[in-house]
Design a protein around this motif. Structure first.
Motif, mmCIF file in Angstrom:
data_model
loop_
_atom_site.group_PDB
_atom_site.id
_atom_site.type_symbol
_atom_site.label_atom_id
_atom_site.label_comp_id
_atom_site.label_asym_id
_atom_site.label_seq_id
_atom_site.Cartn_x
_atom_site.Cartn_y
_atom_site.Cartn_z
ATOM 1 N N GLU A 1 0.811 -1.219 0.000
ATOM 2 C CA GLU A 1 0.000 0.000 0.000
ATOM 3 C C GLU A 1 0.845 1.269 0.000
ATOM 4 O O GLU A 1 0.520 2.242 -0.670
ATOM 5 N N LEU A 2 1.951 1.260 0.752
ATOM 6 C CA LEU A 2 2.756 2.473 0.914
ATOM 7 C C LEU A 2 3.972 2.528 -0.009
ATOM 8 O O LEU A 2 4.517 3.596 -0.227
ATOM 9 N N GLY A 3 4.399 1.398 -0.497
ATOM 10 C CA GLY A 3 5.611 1.332 -1.300
ATOM 11 C C GLY A 3 6.819 1.026 -0.425
ATOM 12 O O GLY A 3 6.813 1.290 0.782
ATOM 13 N N ASP A 4 7.844 0.463 -1.041
ATOM 14 C CA ASP A 4 9.051 0.073 -0.304
ATOM 15 C C ASP A 4 9.691 1.251 0.415
ATOM 16 O O ASP A 4 10.129 1.137 1.560
ATOM 17 N N ARG A 5 9.767 2.366 -0.282
ATOM 18 C CA ARG A 5 10.484 3.534 0.245
ATOM 19 C C ARG A 5 9.843 4.075 1.533
ATOM 20 O O ARG A 5 10.514 4.247 2.551
ATOM 21 N N LEU A 6 8.543 4.324 1.513
ATOM 22 C CA LEU A 6 7.872 4.860 2.700
ATOM 23 C C LEU A 6 7.815 3.815 3.809
ATOM 24 O O LEU A 6 7.993 4.143 4.989
ATOM 25 N N ALA A 7 7.570 2.567 3.469
ATOM 26 C CA ALA A 7 7.530 1.509 4.485
ATOM 27 C C ALA A 7 8.876 1.405 5.196
ATOM 28 O O ALA A 7 8.928 1.277 6.431
ATOM 29 N N ALA A 8 9.972 1.492 4.442
ATOM 30 C CA ALA A 8 11.301 1.453 5.064
ATOM 31 C C ALA A 8 11.517 2.659 5.968
ATOM 32 O O ALA A 8 12.113 2.554 7.042
ATOM 33 N N ALA A 9 11.015 3.815 5.545
ATOM 34 C CA ALA A 9 11.147 5.028 6.365
ATOM 35 C C ALA A 9 10.367 4.884 7.671
ATOM 36 O O ALA A 9 10.839 5.330 8.726
ATOM 37 N N LEU A 10 9.198 4.266 7.626
ATOM 38 C CA LEU A 10 8.424 4.068 8.852
ATOM 39 C C LEU A 10 9.153 3.122 9.799
ATOM 40 O O LEU A 10 9.201 3.368 11.017
ATOM 41 N N ALA A 11 9.720 2.048 9.265
ATOM 42 C CA ALA A 11 10.474 1.117 10.113
ATOM 43 C C ALA A 11 11.658 1.826 10.763
ATOM 44 O O ALA A 11 11.943 1.645 11.957
ATOM 45 N N HIS A 12 12.339 2.666 9.997
ATOM 46 C CA HIS A 12 13.484 3.388 10.540
ATOM 47 C C HIS A 12 13.028 4.428 11.571
ATOM 48 O O HIS A 12 13.676 4.612 12.610
ATOM 49 N N THR A 13 11.931 5.087 11.310
ATOM 50 C CA THR A 13 11.389 6.059 12.256
ATOM 51 C C THR A 13 11.034 5.390 13.574
ATOM 52 O O THR A 13 11.361 5.895 14.654
ATOM 53 N N HIS A 14 10.380 4.247 13.495
ATOM 54 C CA HIS A 14 10.032 3.500 14.712
ATOM 55 C C HIS A 14 11.294 3.150 15.487
ATOM 56 O O HIS A 14 11.336 3.264 16.721
ATOM 57 N N LEU A 15 12.320 2.738 14.778
ATOM 58 C CA LEU A 15 13.598 2.402 15.409
ATOM 59 C C LEU A 15 14.173 3.617 16.140
ATOM 60 O O LEU A 15 14.573 3.528 17.303
ATOM 61 N N LEU A 16 14.207 4.775 15.468
ATOM 62 C CA LEU A 16 14.789 5.971 16.082
ATOM 63 C C LEU A 16 13.967 6.469 17.260
ATOM 64 O O LEU A 16 14.529 6.987 18.230
ATOM 65 N N VAL A 17 12.647 6.308 17.202
ATOM 66 C CA VAL A 17 11.792 6.791 18.288
ATOM 67 C C VAL A 17 11.800 5.830 19.472
ATOM 68 O O VAL A 17 11.919 6.256 20.621
ATOM 69 N N LEU A 18 11.693 4.537 19.218
ATOM 70 C CA LEU A 18 11.487 3.580 20.306
ATOM 71 C C LEU A 18 12.656 2.638 20.580
ATOM 72 O O LEU A 18 12.680 2.001 21.635
ATOM 73 N N ARG A 19 13.620 2.525 19.671
ATOM 74 C CA ARG A 19 14.752 1.627 19.890
ATOM 75 C C ARG A 19 16.052 2.298 19.448
ATOM 76 O O ARG A 19 16.857 1.703 18.733
ATOM 77 N N PRO A 20 16.289 3.550 19.832
ATOM 78 C CA PRO A 20 17.402 4.304 19.259
ATOM 79 C C PRO A 20 18.782 3.703 19.508
ATOM 80 O O PRO A 20 19.660 3.803 18.655
ATOM 81 N N ARG A 21 18.960 3.059 20.641
ATOM 82 C CA ARG A 21 20.297 2.523 20.913
ATOM 83 C C ARG A 21 20.628 1.284 20.097
ATOM 84 O O ARG A 21 21.740 0.791 20.126
ATOM 85 N N GLU A 22 19.661 0.780 19.327
ATOM 86 C CA GLU A 22 19.914 -0.391 18.492
ATOM 87 C C GLU A 22 20.168 -0.036 17.033
ATOM 88 O O GLU A 22 20.418 -0.921 16.222
ATOM 89 N N ALA A 23 20.089 1.229 16.677
ATOM 90 C CA ALA A 23 20.311 1.626 15.276
ATOM 91 C C ALA A 23 21.723 1.229 14.853
ATOM 92 O O ALA A 23 22.681 1.389 15.602
ATOM 93 N N SER A 24 21.818 0.720 13.635
ATOM 94 C CA SER A 24 23.114 0.229 13.153
ATOM 95 C C SER A 24 23.261 0.491 11.661
ATOM 96 O O SER A 24 22.332 0.947 10.991
ATOM 97 N N GLY A 25 24.410 0.149 11.152
ATOM 98 C CA GLY A 25 24.677 0.276 9.725
ATOM 99 C C GLY A 25 23.718 -0.555 8.887
ATOM 100 O O GLY A 25 23.357 -0.165 7.768
ATOM 101 N N ALA A 26 23.278 -1.679 9.405
ATOM 102 C CA ALA A 26 22.339 -2.533 8.663
ATOM 103 C C ALA A 26 21.014 -1.806 8.453
ATOM 104 O O ALA A 26 20.363 -1.977 7.412
ATOM 105 N N ASP A 27 20.625 -0.982 9.415
ATOM 106 C CA ASP A 27 19.381 -0.223 9.279
ATOM 107 C C ASP A 27 19.509 0.835 8.193
ATOM 108 O O ASP A 27 18.568 1.073 7.434
ATOM 109 N N ILE A 28 20.654 1.470 8.124
ATOM 110 C CA ILE A 28 20.911 2.441 7.054
ATOM 111 C C ILE A 28 20.889 1.733 5.699
ATOM 112 O O ILE A 28 20.329 2.247 4.729
ATOM 113 N N GLN A 29 21.475 0.545 5.641
ATOM 114 C CA GLN A 29 21.501 -0.200 4.382
ATOM 115 C C GLN A 29 20.093 -0.546 3.913
ATOM 116 O O GLN A 29 19.796 -0.507 2.716
#
Length: 197
Positions: free
Chosen positions: A127-155
């Motif tokens: 429904e949202l497309g790969d790009r926006l869906a990936a942005a939502l997953a990354h946003t959730h990570l930064l808001v609720l799991r910030p200390r787990e952000a890694s290079g794999a998330d950027i990739q």
């Protein structure tokens, strides 16, 4: 009284206005950050709709009663009603008290907490497309799991079509919204307490 976006969301009173005027640089920079992120010179790397949809998702993760979440939800619905509905439904499904994550430092491990890591379903990606869906997953990570952000998330963002400049803007956007929410929460608490400048 001069109104800015924080004043508008809070419903500023003369007392809060006077209090905010005691920190003019902070007030001006908060407004300048909003302008830079939501009225940018260029939307080459992050479209205006993406900015509004990501903001609605990030701020709604704190809960539906938050006036910041309502403000950004209304903006998202105005610019892209179809996708905004899906984004807001995902935020409601994923809201949590957070933050979560595991500390690697020995002295902090006891403070580690566990919580769900958000992954958009196949239906949401469709429904949202790969790009926006990936942005939502990354946003959730930064808001609720910030200390787990890694290079794999950027990739994962790069793989979904985000440029390096777009990823920086996305991260700045989420960071700004977290700060703006804290400022507004504080001002609303002062207003409820009847604190005068």
């Amino acid at each position: 009284m001069t109104y800015d976006i924080v004043d508008r969301i809070v419903g500023v009173t003369p007392e809060l206005d006077a209090l905010r005027r005691r920190r003019p640089v902070t007030r001006d920079q908060l407004q300048a950050s909003f302008d830079a992120l939501f009225q940018p010179v260029s939307v080459e790397h992050v479209s205006q709709a993406e900015r509004e949809l990501i903001a609605a998702f990030a701020t709604r993760l704190a809960g539906d009663t938050d006036p910041v979440g309502t403000f950004y939800a209304d903006r998202a619905l105005a610019i892209d009603p179809r996708r905004a509905g899906a984004v807001l439904a995902e935020a409601a499904r994923s809201e949590a008290a957070g933050p979560f994550g595991a500390y690697t430092e020995a002295g902090l491990r006891a403070e580690s907490t566990d919580g769900e890591r958000y992954t958009p379903s196949a239906a949401v990606v469709a429904e949202l497309g790969d790009r926006l869906a990936a942005a939502l997953a990354h946003t959730h990570l930064l808001v609720l799991r910030p200390r787990e952000a890694s290079g794999a998330d950027i990739q994962r963002l790069l793989d979904a079509g985000w440029s390096a400049d777009g990823i920086v803007t996305l991260s700045q956007l989420v960071s700004f919204l977290a700060f703006q929410q804290r400022v507004i929460t504080g001002l609303r608490a002062l207003s409820r307490a009847g604190v005068a400048a």
